[in-house]
Scaffold this motif. Structure first.
Motif, mmCIF file in Angstrom:
data_model
loop_
_atom_site.group_PDB
_atom_site.id
_atom_site.type_symbol
_atom_site.label_atom_id
_atom_site.label_comp_id
_atom_site.label_asym_id
_atom_site.label_seq_id
_atom_site.Cartn_x
_atom_site.Cartn_y
_atom_site.Cartn_z
ATOM 1 N N ILE A 107 0.846 -1.189 0.000
ATOM 2 C CA ILE A 107 0.000 0.000 0.000
ATOM 3 C C ILE A 107 0.884 1.244 0.000
ATOM 4 O O ILE A 107 1.847 1.333 0.775
ATOM 5 C CB ILE A 107 -0.920 0.019 1.237
ATOM 6 N N ILE A 108 0.574 2.187 -0.869
ATOM 7 C CA ILE A 108 1.235 3.497 -0.884
ATOM 8 C C ILE A 108 0.209 4.535 -0.457
ATOM 9 O O ILE A 108 -0.928 4.521 -0.933
ATOM 10 C CB ILE A 108 1.771 3.848 -2.282
ATOM 11 N N ILE A 109 0.600 5.427 0.449
ATOM 12 C CA ILE A 109 -0.294 6.535 0.826
ATOM 13 C C ILE A 109 0.405 7.854 0.530
ATOM 14 O O ILE A 109 1.593 8.024 0.821
ATOM 15 C CB ILE A 109 -0.728 6.447 2.309
ATOM 16 N N THR A 110 -0.337 8.781 -0.078
ATOM 17 C CA THR A 110 0.208 10.091 -0.430
ATOM 18 C C THR A 110 -0.900 11.129 -0.325
ATOM 19 O O THR A 110 -2.035 10.820 0.059
ATOM 20 C CB THR A 110 0.830 10.058 -1.843
ATOM 21 N N GLY A 111 -0.580 12.369 -0.648
ATOM 22 C CA GLY A 111 -1.569 13.434 -0.604
ATOM 23 C C GLY A 111 -1.658 14.151 -1.937
ATOM 24 O O GLY A 111 -0.707 14.142 -2.723
ATOM 25 N N ALA A 112 -2.791 14.778 -2.190
ATOM 26 C CA ALA A 112 -2.977 15.563 -3.415
ATOM 27 C C ALA A 112 -2.513 16.997 -3.160
ATOM 28 O O ALA A 112 -2.675 17.532 -2.069
ATOM 29 C CB ALA A 112 -4.442 15.549 -3.825
ATOM 30 N N GLY A 113 -1.911 17.599 -4.173
ATOM 31 C CA GLY A 113 -1.493 18.989 -4.045
ATOM 32 C C GLY A 113 -0.179 19.144 -3.307
ATOM 33 O O GLY A 113 0.712 18.313 -3.406
ATOM 34 N N ARG A 114 -0.054 20.234 -2.523
ATOM 35 C CA ARG A 114 1.227 20.550 -1.904
ATOM 36 C C ARG A 114 1.357 20.063 -0.469
ATOM 37 O O ARG A 114 2.322 20.416 0.220
ATOM 38 C CB ARG A 114 1.490 22.054 -1.969
ATOM 39 N N ALA A 115 0.410 19.263 -0.008
ATOM 40 C CA ALA A 115 0.497 18.697 1.342
ATOM 41 C C ALA A 115 0.282 17.193 1.295
ATOM 42 O O ALA A 115 -0.482 16.688 0.467
ATOM 43 C CB ALA A 115 -0.528 19.341 2.266
ATOM 44 N N PHE A 116 0.959 16.500 2.198
ATOM 45 C CA PHE A 116 0.656 15.082 2.429
ATOM 46 C C PHE A 116 -0.619 15.016 3.260
ATOM 47 O O PHE A 116 -1.649 14.504 2.825
ATOM 48 C CB PHE A 116 1.828 14.417 3.156
ATOM 49 N N CYS A 117 -0.557 15.599 4.450
ATOM 50 C CA CYS A 117 -1.737 15.717 5.304
ATOM 51 C C CYS A 117 -1.392 16.709 6.408
ATOM 52 O O CYS A 117 -0.362 16.571 7.076
ATOM 53 C CB CYS A 117 -2.109 14.365 5.912
ATOM 54 N N SER A 118 -2.237 17.711 6.596
ATOM 55 C CA SER A 118 -1.967 18.730 7.611
ATOM 56 C C SER A 118 -2.671 18.440 8.928
ATOM 57 O O SER A 118 -2.855 19.329 9.756
ATOM 58 C CB SER A 118 -2.365 20.119 7.097
ATOM 59 N N GLY A 119 -3.055 17.172 9.125
ATOM 60 C CA GLY A 119 -3.649 16.766 10.391
ATOM 61 C C GLY A 119 -5.142 16.965 10.439
ATOM 62 O O GLY A 119 -5.817 17.116 9.418
ATOM 63 N N VAL A 120 -5.663 16.966 11.648
ATOM 64 C CA VAL A 120 -7.104 17.116 11.842
ATOM 65 C C VAL A 120 -7.523 18.547 11.504
ATOM 66 O O VAL A 120 -6.843 19.511 11.855
ATOM 67 C CB VAL A 120 -7.480 16.787 13.303
ATOM 68 N N ASP A 121 -8.636 18.686 10.799
ATOM 69 C CA ASP A 121 -9.201 19.996 10.493
ATOM 70 C C ASP A 121 -9.633 20.641 11.808
ATOM 71 O O ASP A 121 -10.571 20.184 12.458
ATOM 72 C CB ASP A 121 -10.403 19.821 9.556
ATOM 73 N N LEU A 122 -8.921 21.705 12.223
ATOM 74 C CA LEU A 122 -9.197 22.315 13.529
ATOM 75 C C LEU A 122 -10.562 22.973 13.595
ATOM 76 O O LEU A 122 -11.086 23.226 14.693
ATOM 77 C CB LEU A 122 -8.099 23.315 13.883
ATOM 78 N N THR A 123 -11.175 23.251 12.439
ATOM 79 C CA THR A 123 -12.538 23.782 12.469
ATOM 80 C C THR A 123 -13.545 22.701 12.844
ATOM 81 O O THR A 123 -14.687 22.998 13.188
ATOM 82 C CB THR A 123 -12.940 24.390 11.110
ATOM 83 N N ALA A 124 -13.104 21.440 12.764
ATOM 84 C CA ALA A 124 -13.967 20.319 13.138
ATOM 85 C C ALA A 124 -13.378 19.553 14.320
ATOM 86 O O ALA A 124 -13.750 18.416 14.582
ATOM 87 C CB ALA A 124 -14.143 19.377 11.950
ATOM 88 N N ALA A 125 -12.455 20.192 15.049
ATOM 89 C CA ALA A 125 -11.724 19.500 16.113
ATOM 90 C C ALA A 125 -12.641 18.952 17.200
ATOM 91 O O ALA A 125 -12.433 17.850 17.703
ATOM 92 C CB ALA A 125 -10.688 20.443 16.718
ATOM 93 N N GLN A 126 -13.681 19.714 17.549
ATOM 94 C CA GLN A 126 -14.560 19.253 18.618
ATOM 95 C C GLN A 126 -15.260 17.966 18.222
ATOM 96 O O GLN A 126 -15.411 17.051 19.037
ATOM 97 C CB GLN A 126 -15.591 20.330 18.963
ATOM 98 N N ASP A 127 -15.676 17.868 16.971
ATOM 99 C CA ASP A 127 -16.317 16.640 16.497
ATOM 100 C C ASP A 127 -15.373 15.451 16.599
ATOM 101 O O ASP A 127 -15.784 14.338 16.923
ATOM 102 C CB ASP A 127 -16.770 16.798 15.041
ATOM 103 N N VAL A 128 -14.088 15.691 16.317
ATOM 104 C CA VAL A 128 -13.104 14.607 16.324
ATOM 105 C C VAL A 128 -12.723 14.221 17.741
ATOM 106 O O VAL A 128 -12.798 13.055 18.133
ATOM 107 C CB VAL A 128 -11.843 15.015 15.529
ATOM 108 N N PHE A 129 -12.321 15.205 18.555
ATOM 109 C CA PHE A 129 -11.762 14.905 19.867
ATOM 110 C C PHE A 129 -12.807 14.600 20.925
ATOM 111 O O PHE A 129 -12.496 13.969 21.932
ATOM 112 C CB PHE A 129 -10.868 16.062 20.334
ATOM 113 N N LYS A 130 -14.031 15.031 20.702
ATOM 114 C CA LYS A 130 -15.102 14.742 21.660
ATOM 115 C C LYS A 130 -16.008 13.608 21.169
ATOM 116 O O LYS A 130 -17.001 13.292 21.793
ATOM 117 C CB LYS A 130 -15.944 15.991 21.918
ATOM 118 N N GLY A 131 -15.625 13.013 20.047
ATOM 119 C CA GLY A 131 -16.402 11.888 19.527
ATOM 120 C C GLY A 131 -15.946 10.588 20.172
ATOM 121 O O GLY A 131 -15.316 10.576 21.229
ATOM 122 N N ASP A 132 -16.257 9.494 19.532
ATOM 123 C CA ASP A 132 -15.885 8.178 20.065
ATOM 124 C C ASP A 132 -14.439 7.891 19.670
ATOM 125 O O ASP A 132 -14.163 7.113 18.764
ATOM 126 C CB ASP A 132 -16.831 7.105 19.515
#
Length: 268
Positions: free
Chosen positions: A58-83
């Motif tokens: 398996i190869i994993i990569t990103g589109a454009g100029r980023a591989f992955c910039s982490g969790v979208d901080l505008t949706a952080a509450q959904d991620v960190f307060k979820g299951d």
């Protein structure tokens, strides 16, 4: 906030006939930051590919100029307060459980959660445009995908402290020098190089590739003495389980490999 793209377009999976599967994080306008649904889809992608007998690497990569910039901080509450304890939707856990070799083709920014996804790959190949950044301490987010423990074991604890406590960018050249990435290549050569490494893996003994990955990764969790004992235990178990048919298959495989070489086989 979810992306205006359809959820299914944000984590792309392409399987090829040669046994290589490529996962692309595809949200380039947001530097491939991860929404909650993307995190779930990425976990499911690895879970699915792990169970697909036709997929060898398996190869994993990103589109454009980023591989992955982490969790979208505008949706952080959904991620960190979820299951967050649900391992079925945890991509790093699913990567760690994946028996297939995972190659990270780091095309640009790998930030925080993206850095952690990169650290979970078995082999990292980076573009000269790559930058690794840990912003946990900058934004007050506690690491939970392994960065605080994996990075010191790869580049050394003192360097890891500096990277994580200062949130300093680590460019591709330094990452290669410190042993974080195994190859540093021009952007145009990144995927070609990753695919070449994948093809080299696929050309080897499939069962032993899986066993070898497992003993390396499991051994890294142990002290050296215990890891050496683990290797011997698994080796002895493997040899004891070998029947005459397995030796015949081994000889056929070796003969097939030798016949593909242009130089004569060694007599040693």
């Amino acid at each position: 906030m979810e992306d205006s793209q359809r959820s299914g377009d944000l984590i792309l999976v392409k399987k090829r006939e040669n046994g290589i599967a490529c996962i692309t994080i595809n949200r380039p306008k947001a530097l491939n930051s991860l929404t909650k649904s993307m995190i779930t889809d990425l976990a499911k992608a690895f879970q699915s590919l792990n169970g697909d007998s036709l997929v060898k690497v398996i190869i994993i990569t990103g589109a454009g100029r980023a591989f992955c910039s982490g969790v979208d901080l505008t949706a952080a509450q959904d991620v960190f307060k979820g299951d967050v304890k649900n391992m079925d939707t945890d991509p790093v856990y699913q990567m760690e459980q994946c028996r297939k070799p995972i190659i990270g083709a780091i095309n640009g920014y790998a930030v925080t959660g993206g850095f952690e996804i990169a650290l979970t790959c078995d082999i990292l190949i980076a573009s000269t445009e790559a930058k690794f950044i840990d912003t946990h301490s900058k934004f007050g987010i506690f690491p939970s995908w392994g960065l605080s423990q994996k990075l010191p074991r790869i580049i050394g604890v003192n360097r890891a402290r500096e990277v994580s406590l200062t949130a300093m960018p680590l460019n591709g050249q330094v990452a290669e020098m410190w042993g974080l990435v195994s190859r540093l290549v021009p952007p145009a050569d990144l995927m070609k190089t990753a695919e070449s490494v994948a093809e080299s893996i696929i050309g080897n003994h499939e069962d032993m590739v899986l066993r070898y990955k497992a003993v390396i990764n499991d051994g890294m969790k142990l002290a050296l003495g215990n890891a050496l004992e683990l290797e011997k235990k698994r080796a002895h178990s493997y040899y004891e389980g070998m029947d005459p048919e397995m030796f015949v298959k081994m000889q056929k495989f070796i003969s097939g490999q030798s016949s593909q070489k242009t130089r004569p086989p060694s007599k040693l």
